[in-house]
Design a protein around this motif. Structure first.
Motif, short mmCIF file in Angstrom:
data_model
loop_
_atom_site.label_atom_id
_atom_site.label_comp_id
_atom_site.label_asym_id
_atom_site.label_seq_id
_atom_site.Cartn_x
_atom_site.Cartn_y
_atom_site.Cartn_z
N ARG A 146 31.15 10.80 36.86
CA ARG A 146 30.64 12.17 36.90
C ARG A 146 31.76 13.12 36.50
O ARG A 146 32.91 12.92 36.88
N LEU A 147 31.42 14.14 35.74
CA LEU A 147 32.40 15.15 35.34
C LEU A 147 31.83 16.51 35.69
O LEU A 147 30.75 16.87 35.24
N GLU A 148 32.57 17.26 36.51
CA GLU A 148 32.16 18.62 36.86
C GLU A 148 33.01 19.60 36.07
O GLU A 148 34.23 19.49 36.02
N VAL A 149 32.34 20.56 35.44
CA VAL A 149 33.00 21.59 34.66
C VAL A 149 32.80 22.91 35.41
O VAL A 149 31.66 23.30 35.70
N HIS A 150 33.89 23.58 35.75
CA HIS A 150 33.84 24.86 36.44
C HIS A 150 34.43 25.92 35.51
O HIS A 150 35.61 25.87 35.18
N LEU A 151 33.59 26.87 35.09
CA LEU A 151 34.05 27.96 34.23
C LEU A 151 34.07 29.25 35.04
O LEU A 151 33.12 29.54 35.77
N SER A 152 35.16 30.00 34.91
CA SER A 152 35.25 31.27 35.64
C SER A 152 36.06 32.29 34.86
O SER A 152 36.86 31.94 34.00
N ASP A 153 35.82 33.53 35.18
CA ASP A 153 36.56 34.64 34.61
C ASP A 153 37.41 35.19 35.76
O ASP A 153 36.89 35.76 36.71
N GLU A 154 38.71 34.97 35.69
CA GLU A 154 39.60 35.24 36.81
C GLU A 154 39.66 36.70 37.23
O GLU A 154 39.90 36.99 38.39
N ASN A 155 39.47 37.64 36.31
CA ASN A 155 39.50 39.04 36.73
C ASN A 155 38.17 39.75 36.43
O ASN A 155 38.14 40.93 36.12
N GLY A 156 37.10 39.01 36.55
CA GLY A 156 35.77 39.59 36.48
C GLY A 156 35.47 40.33 35.20
O GLY A 156 35.74 39.85 34.10
N SER A 157 34.95 41.53 35.33
CA SER A 157 34.53 42.29 34.16
C SER A 157 35.67 43.00 33.46
O SER A 157 35.48 43.56 32.38
N LYS A 158 36.86 42.97 34.05
CA LYS A 158 38.02 43.62 33.40
C LYS A 158 38.53 42.74 32.26
O LYS A 158 38.44 41.52 32.31
N ASP A 159 39.08 43.38 31.24
CA ASP A 159 39.68 42.64 30.13
C ASP A 159 41.05 42.12 30.55
O ASP A 159 41.73 42.71 31.38
N GLY A 160 41.43 41.01 29.94
CA GLY A 160 42.76 40.47 30.22
C GLY A 160 43.02 39.26 29.33
O GLY A 160 42.10 38.62 28.83
N LEU A 161 44.29 38.97 29.13
CA LEU A 161 44.67 37.80 28.35
C LEU A 161 44.70 36.58 29.26
O LEU A 161 45.09 36.67 30.42
N GLU A 162 44.30 35.46 28.69
CA GLU A 162 44.34 34.18 29.41
C GLU A 162 43.63 34.28 30.76
O GLU A 162 44.10 33.73 31.76
#
Length: 104
Positions: free
Chosen positions: A38-54
Motif C-alpha cells: 500500500r502507498l499513501e500519498v499526502h499532499l498539503s499546502d504548508e501555508n494555506g492560501s498564502k503564496d510562498g516558495l517551496e
C-alpha cells in the motif's frame, strides 16, 4: 499495490489530476510493486492560501510486506515537483531495503 491519495483542507484534486498522479506513481515504482502492499500519498499546502516558495508538500508512506512502513517527504513550488522529488527519495530508500532483503 494500492495507492491512496489524501489531501489537506486547502486542496481539491480533480479526477484527471488524480489519475495522472496515480499513473506517475505506478510507473515510477513499478519495479517495487511486489514489495509495496500500500502507498499513501499526502499532499498539503504548508501555508494555506498564502503564496510562498517551496510550500507544496508531498509525503509518501509505503507499507512493505514484513517491514516497518517507509515515509519520505519533499517540498516544491508546485505539487508536480513535490511528488517527483518524493518519488526520487522513496525509490532510493526502496533500493536499499530491497538490497538488504535479497542479502538475507
Amino acid at each position: 499495490m494500492i495507492i491512496q491519495l489524501n489531501t489537506d483542507k486547502n486542496l481539491t484534486i480533480h479526477q484527471e489530476y488524480e489519475d495522472k498522479i496515480q499513473t506517475q506513481i505506478s510507473d515510477s515504482l513499478s519495479r517495487f510493486s511486489d514489495l509495496i502492499t500500500r502507498l499513501e500519498v499526502h499532499l498539503s499546502d504548508e501555508n494555506g492560501s498564502k503564496d510562498g516558495l517551496e510550500d507544496k508538500r508531498c509525503m509518501l508512506e509505503a507499507k512493505i510486506t514484513g517491514k516497518e512502513p517507509i515515509a519520505v517527504s519533499n517540498f516544491g513550488n508546485n505539487y508536480d515537483l513535490a511528488i517527483a522529488g518524493a518519488l526520487t527519495k522513496l525509490k532510493s530508500t526502496l533500493e536499499t531495503v530491497a538490497g538488504k532483503m535479497k542479502a538475507h
